[in-house]
Write a protein that holds these residues in place. Structure first.
Motif, PDB file in Angstrom:
ATOM      1  N   LYS A 130      -4.431   9.920  20.622  1.00 52.96           N
ATOM      2  CA  LYS A 130      -5.149  10.341  19.417  1.00 52.96           C
ATOM      3  C   LYS A 130      -5.089   9.234  18.377  1.00 52.96           C
ATOM      4  O   LYS A 130      -4.047   8.591  18.207  1.00 52.96           O
ATOM      5  N   ILE A 131      -6.204   9.022  17.673  1.00 53.09           N
ATOM      6  CA  ILE A 131      -6.256   8.022  16.619  1.00 53.09           C
ATOM      7  C   ILE A 131      -5.561   8.579  15.378  1.00 53.09           C
ATOM      8  O   ILE A 131      -5.867   9.674  14.913  1.00 53.09           O
ATOM      9  N   SER A 132      -4.620   7.796  14.855  1.00 53.85           N
ATOM     10  CA  SER A 132      -3.867   8.211  13.674  1.00 53.85           C
ATOM     11  C   SER A 132      -3.960   7.129  12.604  1.00 53.85           C
ATOM     12  O   SER A 132      -4.313   5.976  12.880  1.00 53.85           O
ATOM     13  N   PHE A 133      -3.608   7.517  11.377  1.00 58.35           N
ATOM     14  CA  PHE A 133      -3.722   6.621  10.234  1.00 58.35           C
ATOM     15  C   PHE A 133      -2.415   6.660   9.447  1.00 58.35           C
ATOM     16  O   PHE A 133      -1.848   7.726   9.225  1.00 58.35           O
ATOM     17  N   SER A 134      -1.958   5.482   9.029  1.00 56.35           N
ATOM     18  CA  SER A 134      -0.719   5.395   8.259  1.00 56.35           C
ATOM     19  C   SER A 134      -0.942   4.451   7.088  1.00 56.35           C
ATOM     20  O   SER A 134      -1.389   3.314   7.262  1.00 56.35           O
ATOM     21  N   ASN A 135      -0.642   4.934   5.874  1.00 60.96           N
ATOM     22  CA  ASN A 135      -0.833   4.121   4.683  1.00 60.96           C
ATOM     23  C   ASN A 135       0.131   2.943   4.668  1.00 60.96           C
ATOM     24  O   ASN A 135       1.267   3.054   5.109  1.00 60.96           O
ATOM     25  N   VAL A 136      -0.345   1.824   4.134  1.00 54.28           N
ATOM     26  CA  VAL A 136       0.485   0.633   3.986  1.00 54.28           C
ATOM     27  C   VAL A 136       1.042   0.609   2.576  1.00 54.28           C
ATOM     28  O   VAL A 136       0.289   0.681   1.601  1.00 54.28           O
ATOM     29  N   ASN A 137       2.361   0.542   2.464  1.00 50.48           N
ATOM     30  CA  ASN A 137       3.010   0.519   1.155  1.00 50.48           C
ATOM     31  C   ASN A 137       3.027  -0.905   0.612  1.00 50.48           C
ATOM     32  O   ASN A 137       4.024  -1.621   0.671  1.00 50.48           O
ATOM     33  N   PHE A 138       1.877  -1.309   0.104  1.00 51.31           N
ATOM     34  CA  PHE A 138       1.704  -2.656  -0.435  1.00 51.31           C
ATOM     35  C   PHE A 138       1.044  -2.544  -1.790  1.00 51.31           C
ATOM     36  O   PHE A 138       0.032  -1.861  -1.949  1.00 51.31           O
ATOM     37  N   SER A 139       1.653  -3.189  -2.791  1.00 50.59           N
ATOM     38  CA  SER A 139       1.121  -3.090  -4.145  1.00 50.59           C
ATOM     39  C   SER A 139      -0.087  -4.001  -4.291  1.00 50.59           C
ATOM     40  O   SER A 139      -0.006  -5.200  -4.051  1.00 50.59           O
ATOM     41  N   GLY A 140      -1.211  -3.428  -4.661  1.00 54.21           N
ATOM     42  CA  GLY A 140      -2.418  -4.209  -4.867  1.00 54.21           C
ATOM     43  C   GLY A 140      -3.436  -3.989  -3.778  1.00 54.21           C
ATOM     44  O   GLY A 140      -3.155  -3.472  -2.692  1.00 54.21           O
ATOM     45  N   GLU A 141      -4.659  -4.419  -4.067  1.00 56.55           N
ATOM     46  CA  GLU A 141      -5.766  -4.290  -3.128  1.00 56.55           C
ATOM     47  C   GLU A 141      -5.771  -5.477  -2.178  1.00 56.55           C
ATOM     48  O   GLU A 141      -5.740  -6.632  -2.595  1.00 56.55           O
ATOM     49  N   VAL A 142      -5.793  -5.198  -0.877  1.00 53.89           N
ATOM     50  CA  VAL A 142      -5.816  -6.246   0.143  1.00 53.89           C
ATOM     51  C   VAL A 142      -7.263  -6.543   0.493  1.00 53.89           C
ATOM     52  O   VAL A 142      -8.001  -5.662   0.940  1.00 53.89           O
ATOM     53  N   ASN A 143      -7.676  -7.799   0.301  1.00 52.53           N
ATOM     54  CA  ASN A 143      -9.061  -8.179   0.576  1.00 52.53           C
ATOM     55  C   ASN A 143      -9.259  -8.712   1.989  1.00 52.53           C
ATOM     56  O   ASN A 143     -10.258  -8.402   2.636  1.00 52.53           O
TER      57      ASN A 143
ATOM     58  N   ASP B 200       5.752 -13.421  13.920  1.00 53.35           N
ATOM     59  CA  ASP B 200       5.221 -12.058  13.969  1.00 53.35           C
ATOM     60  C   ASP B 200       4.864 -11.529  12.580  1.00 53.35           C
ATOM     61  O   ASP B 200       5.204 -10.402  12.225  1.00 53.35           O
ATOM     62  N   CYS B 201       4.196 -12.353  11.796  1.00 52.37           N
ATOM     63  CA  CYS B 201       3.842 -11.972  10.428  1.00 52.37           C
ATOM     64  C   CYS B 201       2.345 -11.717  10.291  1.00 52.37           C
ATOM     65  O   CYS B 201       1.549 -12.006  11.193  1.00 52.37           O
ATOM     66  N   LEU B 202       1.993 -11.161   9.144  1.00 48.76           N
ATOM     67  CA  LEU B 202       0.613 -11.024   8.725  1.00 48.76           C
ATOM     68  C   LEU B 202       0.421 -11.828   7.449  1.00 48.76           C
ATOM     69  O   LEU B 202       1.324 -11.905   6.615  1.00 48.76           O
ATOM     70  N   ALA B 203      -0.758 -12.444   7.311  1.00 52.08           N
ATOM     71  CA  ALA B 203      -1.130 -13.088   6.052  1.00 52.08           C
ATOM     72  C   ALA B 203      -2.102 -12.162   5.338  1.00 52.08           C
ATOM     73  O   ALA B 203      -3.121 -11.763   5.905  1.00 52.08           O
ATOM     74  N   LEU B 204      -1.761 -11.789   4.106  1.00 51.98           N
ATOM     75  CA  LEU B 204      -2.561 -10.848   3.329  1.00 51.98           C
ATOM     76  C   LEU B 204      -3.026 -11.523   2.043  1.00 51.98           C
ATOM     77  O   LEU B 204      -2.213 -12.060   1.289  1.00 51.98           O
ATOM     78  N   ALA B 205      -4.330 -11.491   1.813  1.00 47.63           N
ATOM     79  CA  ALA B 205      -4.907 -12.093   0.618  1.00 47.63           C
ATOM     80  C   ALA B 205      -5.346 -11.004  -0.342  1.00 47.63           C
ATOM     81  O   ALA B 205      -6.104 -10.105   0.022  1.00 47.63           O
ATOM     82  N   THR B 206      -4.831 -11.082  -1.566  1.00 49.70           N
ATOM     83  CA  THR B 206      -5.289 -10.204  -2.638  1.00 49.70           C
ATOM     84  C   THR B 206      -6.194 -11.020  -3.560  1.00 49.70           C
ATOM     85  O   THR B 206      -6.530 -12.170  -3.259  1.00 49.70           O
ATOM     86  N   GLU B 207      -6.556 -10.451  -4.666  1.00 50.78           N
ATOM     87  CA  GLU B 207      -7.464 -11.147  -5.578  1.00 50.78           C
ATOM     88  C   GLU B 207      -6.853 -12.432  -6.117  1.00 50.78           C
ATOM     89  O   GLU B 207      -7.554 -13.428  -6.327  1.00 50.78           O
ATOM     90  N   ASN B 208      -5.520 -12.448  -6.303  1.00 53.66           N
ATOM     91  CA  ASN B 208      -4.890 -13.593  -6.954  1.00 53.66           C
ATOM     92  C   ASN B 208      -3.796 -14.269  -6.146  1.00 53.66           C
ATOM     93  O   ASN B 208      -3.247 -15.276  -6.603  1.00 53.66           O
TER      94      ASN B 208
END
Length: 800
Positions: free
Chosen positions: A463-476, A488-496
């Motif tokens: 079954k497809i499930s969804f889990s919120n990411v506890n990250f402050s700010g909008e991820v673009n 084993d990391c992710l690179a996340l870009a926000t507005e700034n």
């Protein structure tokens, strides 16, 4: 000990006695709550006291005769319920009112703290949960549980989030990122070497060299152009797609080996490590390209009826074959392998007709094998095919923050149409969604949906499930980044900024702890001013050690962003807090209120939101409180300071066990009475004016309201429903229904105006139903038992 005997632990001394010999040693006044042996000799013990102090007791022997007792305070731990010495100076302290600790006993005191103890690890526990509230701390529509946990010095506030946590490894200020891709110096390399970032009219590259990450350049890349897509292919090339051309760069030399010029401006592009690429230009023109040798060649082309909004070229044959990226769906790093699986289909989203098309890459004209109608009037901003637990899924991110999922059924014959099933549509946020795949800790494929409310999409039990990411700010933008410095990391870009971090386990509770150092009793959240009100009990005077500590009860006000206290109201001697609530009250006589411009004033109708506190004066010679107070606070904010002000107080004849609001008036449960108060302000003086009272309870301990109804949980007489008159100026309280069973209540809740939920002392939950439409008067006034549940744990709080 060879002589045997017993140790008698008192509050001020420790005594050894074996029938013949008695030895005693004085110590600081305290009360020991637990003990444990150190070793097998039987002459060394660890003691834990009620304030969290850890002590060692050594019984000395000379010629098999007890010669003395040595007692020393080792330092402070959590307030223990159990102490167990393990080995090599390591002991476990089980927390009675909070986290447990694994500690190391040192040989010398720390010069700064004066303690022998070193905390090796803490084990989080939010129990006992005395009270809690539900708060949207991030202002993103997702409420978190904020608990008032623990007691005494282990008292704390805990923020409990259900979702995926990001553990930040590095963060750098880099505003304006419009896309990101991970590249390797060799397709077979196990680690990424470059992180490509696209900006308006330029491209930048970060390179990992040994233990540093620094800005670099790739000779064959066009640094003065916006990059639409980049990847490393199995042909040992790096590919850069800009708005005007496709650059093919050698992995070994970083030099340009071929450049394919497009016929017109490229809008979106995608590819995969097998060397396949799909570019979309204006007018709906689409070209299928492929790396052959050291050249980029055109394989097929087609013209679609509308402009293209997004493209995905992920292979669907092999779940782990490749993890490539589209412009909006930047995927995982290629596996360390010498070959990559090509794709047989491409997914293309169109702007104006709100469809997503599945194109055949085996057809010379890129024939449409499936057209998915999105419904509504919002276009697809990203699309992706991904295999999860053996199922090929089609994910479509819309511009309004909604995500559509389909199971994609691809027949073996390329001329047969592709079909979909199990369509689902969920709202993840309010901004356009970008999609990116990555592998979780157990190797399963997951999708990161970047938006103003980032979410991880995964499959569990088919079954497809969804889990919120506890990250402050909008991820673009997101892309996987597996390098030696940040594995084993992710690179996340926000507005700034650009953040590199690892992702926690899926389906995990994330708990933040804010220590209070005193026991919380009640908590409430004032949303308009972003303030927590917390009723706390004073510190135990036995821990004062000569300090001038406040041992009374008080109400603390904290900022909900930093959890810093900005104001505290101390209660009177013998006064304890019983209830706390956020209430909206109307001033019926609003005359000449002198308030600052930044004060939290009433609106034009005279309604303001206040913090109400109910107390009792607990005299030592009284079994039941005969005095109490209702305190009304307002929060005052200005540019430089936030504080709280006591607006009014109302003495009561009894303890105020519960508070709520009905019709913008205050309702209080005072001992056995339900009392209605009107909030008035006459010539700048605020007061609570009595309007009505209802008798007939033992203790009105709990109360919740909805509309003109209030549910009352009694100490012994279960649940009753009260109705309040709507006529202004005429207070009237009528009991409309009651449960005639005897239940000792611990809390109540209204599910709606007909169904009510109760928790009682024997660890049970039960629901009651009101039958107000019955023709029989007795049935209308009797609450019918609708359901009963044995929970096995006592409930302190129920909240919708």
């Amino acid at each position: 000990m060879t002589q045997g005997g017993i140790l008698i632990i008192g509050r001020k001394s420790i005594t050894y006695h074996n029938g013949r010999t008695t030895k005693a040693v004085p110590m600081q006044p305290t009360r020991m709550v637990t003990w444990g042996n150190v070793g097998d000799e039987g002459n060394r013990f660890l003691l834990g006291d009620e304030s969290g102090g850890l002590w060692v007791v050594v019984v000395s022997e000379v010629n098999n005769v007890v010669s003395g007792i040595h007692v020393e305070n080792l330092g402070d731990t959590c307030v223990p319920s159990k102490v167990a010495y393990l080995d090599n100076g390591v002991a476990f302290v089980g927390g009675a009112y909070g986290d447990s600790q694994l500690i190391k006993l040192g040989e010398e005191r720390d010069q700064e703290t004066g303690s022998y103890l070193q905390v090796l690890e803490e084990y989080t526990s939010i129990g006992p949960v005395v009270d809690f509230t539900l708060v949207d701390l991030d202002r993103r529509g997702q409420r978190q549980v904020v608990t008032a946990s623990g007691s005494g010095r282990d008292g704390s506030l805990r923020v409990v989030r259900n979702g995926v946590g990001i553990v930040e490894e590095a963060e750098v200020e880099m505003p304006g990122i419009k896309g990101m891709w991970n590249l390797r110096k060799s397709f077979a390399s196990p680690y990424d070497s470059y992180l490509v970032q696209s900006y308006i009219n330029e491209t930048r590259v970060l390179e990992i060299t040994e233990d540093e990450m620094e800005e670099a350049s790739i000779e064959g890349f066009d640094a003065d152009a916006t990059t639409l897509f980049a990847m490393t292919t199995e042909t040992e090339h790096m590919v850069q797609i800009t708005e005007s051309k496709v650059n093919l760069v050698s992995c070994s030399t970083s030099s340009l080996v071929h450049s394919y010029a497009s016929k017109s401006k490229i809008i979106v592009a995608s590819g995969n490590p097998s060397g396949q690429m799909l570019i979309a230009m204006g007018g709906g023109n689409v070209q299928y390209l492929k790396v052959e040798g050291d050249k980029v060649v055109e394989i097929a082309s087609s013209t679609l009826p509308q402009e293209v909004s997004c493209i995905d070229l992920n292979p669907t044959d092999d779940e782990v074959a490749s993890d490539d990226q589209s412009q909006d769906a930047m995927t995982d790093s290629p596996p360390s392998t010498s070959s990559a699986t090509p794709s047989i289909i491409a997914v293309v989203g169109l702007w104006n007709d709100n469809t997503v098309r599945v194109l055949s890459l085996e057809s010379p004209n890129l024939a449409v094998r499936l057209s998915v109608n999105l419904g509504g009037d919002t276009q697809a901003r990203s699309a992706m095919t991904v295999k999860m637990e053996g199922k090929t899924m089609l994910l479509i991110g819309l511009g309004d923050g909604q995500l559509i999922t389909h199971e994609l059924l691809i027949p073996e014959k390329s001329t047969d149409p592709v079909t979909t099933t199990n369509r689902k549509k969920v709202s993840l946020g309010t901004q356009p969604i970008g999609l990116s795949t990555f592998s979780s800790g157990n190797g399963s494929k997951c999708v990161f949906a970047s938006s103003d409310r980032p979410t991880v999409v995964y499959s569990s039990s088919k079954k497809i499930s969804f889990s919120n990411v506890n990250f402050s700010g909008e991820v673009n933008y997101v892309c996987p980044f597996n390098c030696e410095l940040f594995p084993d990391c992710l690179a996340l870009a926000t507005e700034n900024s650009l953040t590199i971090g690892t992702i926690d386990d899926i389906q995990k509770l994330h708990i933040q702890t804010f220590k209070l150092g005193e026991g919380p009793l009640k908590i409430a959240h004032h949303q308009e001013t972003r303030t927590f009100a917390v009723c706390v009990e004073g510190k135990d005077p036995i821990t004062a050690e000569g300090e001038d500590l406040d041992t009374g009860y008080s109400v603390a006000f904290l900022d909900d962003s930093t959890f810093d206290e900005f104001y505290r109201h101390k209660l009177e001697p013998f006064e304890v807090t019983l209830s706390l609530g956020i209430v909206k009250l109307r001033n019926q006589e609003l005359v000449n209120i002198d308030a600052g411009e930044d004060d939290m004033e009433e609106d034009e109708s005279g309604v303001g939101t206040y913090i109400a506190v109910g107390t009792a004066i607990a005299h030592p010679d009284e079994d039941e409180a005969t005095e109490g107070r209702i305190l009304i606070f307002k929060i005052i904010k200005n540019e430089n300071k936030t504080t709280a002000s006591l607006v009014t107080e109302k003495p009561t004849r009894g303890g105020v066990y519960s508070l709520c609001e009905v019709h913008e008036k205050l309702v209080a449960g005072i001992n056995s009475r339900i009392t209605l108060f009107q909030f008035r302000n006459i010539h700048g003086i605020s007061e609570l004016s009595h309007e009505a009272t209802h008798h007939g309870h033992i203790l009105a301990c709990y109360m919740k309201s909805s509309g003109d109804l209030a549910i009352v949980g009694d100490l012994m007489r279960s649940i009753s429903i009260m109705k309040f008159s709507k006529e202004p100026g005429t207070g009237k309280i009528i009991e409309v229904a009651r449960d005639y069973n005897a239940n000792w209540m611990t809390d109540v809740a209204m599910l709606d105006e007909q169904i009510f939920l109760g928790a009682e002392m024997s660890s049970n939950l039960f629901t009651l139903k009101r039958n107000e439409k019955s023709n029989i008067p007795e049935e209308r006034t009797r609450l019918q038992v609708w359901g009963e549940y044995h929970l096995g744990q006592m409930v302190n709080k129920l909240e919708r």
